[in-house]
Design an enzyme around this catalytic site. Structure first.
Site, short mmCIF file in Angstrom:
data_model
loop_
_atom_site.label_atom_id
_atom_site.label_comp_id
_atom_site.label_asym_id
_atom_site.label_seq_id
_atom_site.Cartn_x
_atom_site.Cartn_y
_atom_site.Cartn_z
N ARG A 1 -16.18 -0.26 -1.72
CA ARG A 1 -15.29 0.86 -2.09
C ARG A 1 -16.06 2.16 -2.26
O ARG A 1 -15.79 2.97 -3.15
CB ARG A 1 -14.52 0.51 -3.36
CG ARG A 1 -13.63 -0.70 -3.16
CD ARG A 1 -13.06 -1.24 -4.45
NE ARG A 1 -12.14 -2.34 -4.16
CZ ARG A 1 -12.54 -3.59 -3.93
NH1 ARG A 1 -13.82 -3.88 -3.97
NH2 ARG A 1 -11.66 -4.53 -3.66
N GLY A 2 -17.02 2.35 -1.39
CA GLY A 2 -17.78 3.59 -1.39
C GLY A 2 -19.04 3.55 -2.23
O GLY A 2 -19.89 4.43 -2.12
N SER B 1 -22.04 3.34 -0.03
CA SER B 1 -21.89 4.13 1.19
C SER B 1 -22.97 5.19 1.34
O SER B 1 -23.19 5.72 2.43
CB SER B 1 -20.53 4.83 1.20
OG SER B 1 -20.48 5.82 0.17
N LEU C 1 -18.54 -1.60 2.12
CA LEU C 1 -19.27 -0.53 1.41
C LEU C 1 -18.94 -0.54 -0.08
O LEU C 1 -19.20 0.44 -0.78
CB LEU C 1 -18.96 0.83 2.03
CG LEU C 1 -19.37 0.99 3.49
CD1 LEU C 1 -18.99 2.37 4.02
CD2 LEU C 1 -20.87 0.75 3.68
N TYR D 1 0.86 -1.19 0.00
CA TYR D 1 0.00 0.00 0.00
C TYR D 1 0.89 1.24 0.00
O TYR D 1 1.48 1.59 1.02
CB TYR D 1 -0.90 0.04 1.23
CG TYR D 1 -1.97 -1.03 1.28
CD1 TYR D 1 -2.30 -1.81 0.18
CD2 TYR D 1 -2.68 -1.25 2.46
CE1 TYR D 1 -3.30 -2.77 0.26
CE2 TYR D 1 -3.68 -2.20 2.54
CZ TYR D 1 -3.98 -2.96 1.43
OH TYR D 1 -4.97 -3.91 1.52
#
Length: 337
Positions: free
Chosen positions: A213-214, A217, A211, A61
């Protein structure tokens, strides 16, 4: 928050007890467009102050950036109060391109050495290969991590995005604490055999992408950033994203009727699938973290669960969760059950 909501969850029969939500830290360094370093540190501090114990990261990351960021946030904190979950094995070039996997025993031990140094710790709580290396038997990879458990550098062994056969082979070498895998209202492949296998073996589930990746959401807006990998994900493209956002609006009606946000209901749904499942939330900001923590106050009774299922039936999402080339790298998708 209720006492029940705050009850810790154990990662499998052999893993650690953790706060009922974990924090996924990837977005603070990579793949979702620019992140605010100051806000990231503040969010990590807020999570720890709220009682969150599990922090999930990967050595790839931001090519080490995320581990260094976490190390900075942990300064002055008691090591024993944090459960560090680290993935390894993904290979990237200096431009950030994905160039394969390496889970050979010698690579396992080298990657761990660098991770320990970047995080500034003496041991990793849960160490796991990010994906199945197609040319290295899982027994060899897990055996190498088991050597590091014996040496005291790792406490528990986890897996990520692997199918039932691989899980059984890995567990025959060393106890596995948990499987990290995408699980949400619109990513339910785990229900087709993998979850059953984990439960048979006493392996917990760390659910990321709760979620999507949004996408579910209730806040999704395309970032437009070239570094945001969602621009290349089928679920976020063209007519697919428009259809998927219709599902979100249906879920919003369910959430509003219960005085909760879309995100809170989506997270609570994952948590409600079993006490052996730990939702990971990828909050990069304190307000999003606070919203996620609010999911612990959401109780979903049978009527609520039925309403959620009606709003987003299994298999309703349009588009795969990754592009075709990345889907091919997922043992969990290739092997199904």
């Amino acid at each position: 928050m209720t006492a029940l909501a705050l009850s810790p969850r154990r990662l499998g029969t052999t893993g650690p007890e953790v706060f009922p939500l974990g924090l996924g830290c990837m977005g603070m360094s990579d793949l979702y467009g620019p992140a605010d370093r100051t806000e990231s540190i503040a969010t990590l501090h807020a999570a720890l102050d709220a009682g969150v114990t599990l922090l999930d990261t990967g050595d790839f990351y931001g090519m080490g950036h995320n581990e260094l960021l976490i190390a900075e946030a942990l300064k002055g904190r008691a090591r024993e109060n944090v459960v560090l979950s680290v993935k390894f094995g993904a290979l990237r070039d200096p431009a950030g391109n994905w160039i394969g996997y390496d889970a050979r025993p010698q690579a396992v031990k080298t990657a761990l050495a660098y991770t320990l140094k970047r995080l500034g710790v003496d041991y990793i709580d849960i160490y796991r290969p990010a994906r199945l290396d197609p040319v290295v038997p899982i027994e060899e990879t897990v055996g190498a991590i088991a050597d590091m458990v014996q040496a005291g550098y790792v406490r528990h062994i986890g897996l990520s995005e692997v199918g039932a056969e691989t899980i059984r082979r890995a567990a025959a070498v060393h106890p596995i604490s948990d499987l990290q895998i995408e699980y949400s209202l619109i990513s339910r492949g785990i229900e087709d055999g993998i979850l059953e296998t984990c439960r048979d073996l006493g392996i917990g589930i760390t659910a990321y992408g709760v979620l999507s990746r949004g996408l579910i959401s209730g806040h999704y807006q395309a970032s437009g950033a070239a570094s945001d990998f969602r621009a290349h994900s089928p679920r976020f493209q063209g007519e697919n994203v428009a259809e998927n956002l219709k599902l979100v609006e249906a879920l919003r009606q369910v959430a509003q009727a219960r005085g909760a946000s879309v995100a809170q209901v989506a997270i609570a749904w994952v948590a409600a699938q079993g006490a052996d499942i730990l939702p990971l939330v990828g909050a990069r900001r304190r307000d999003r973290l606070a919203e996620a923590l609010g999911s612990l106050n959401v109780t979903l009774d049978a009527a609520a669960l039925a309403a959620i299922e009606a709003a987003i039936p299994k298999g309703a999402a349009k588009g795969e969760r990754y592009a075709a080339a990345q889907m091919e790298m997922l043992d969990s998708e290739r092997t199904g059950a």
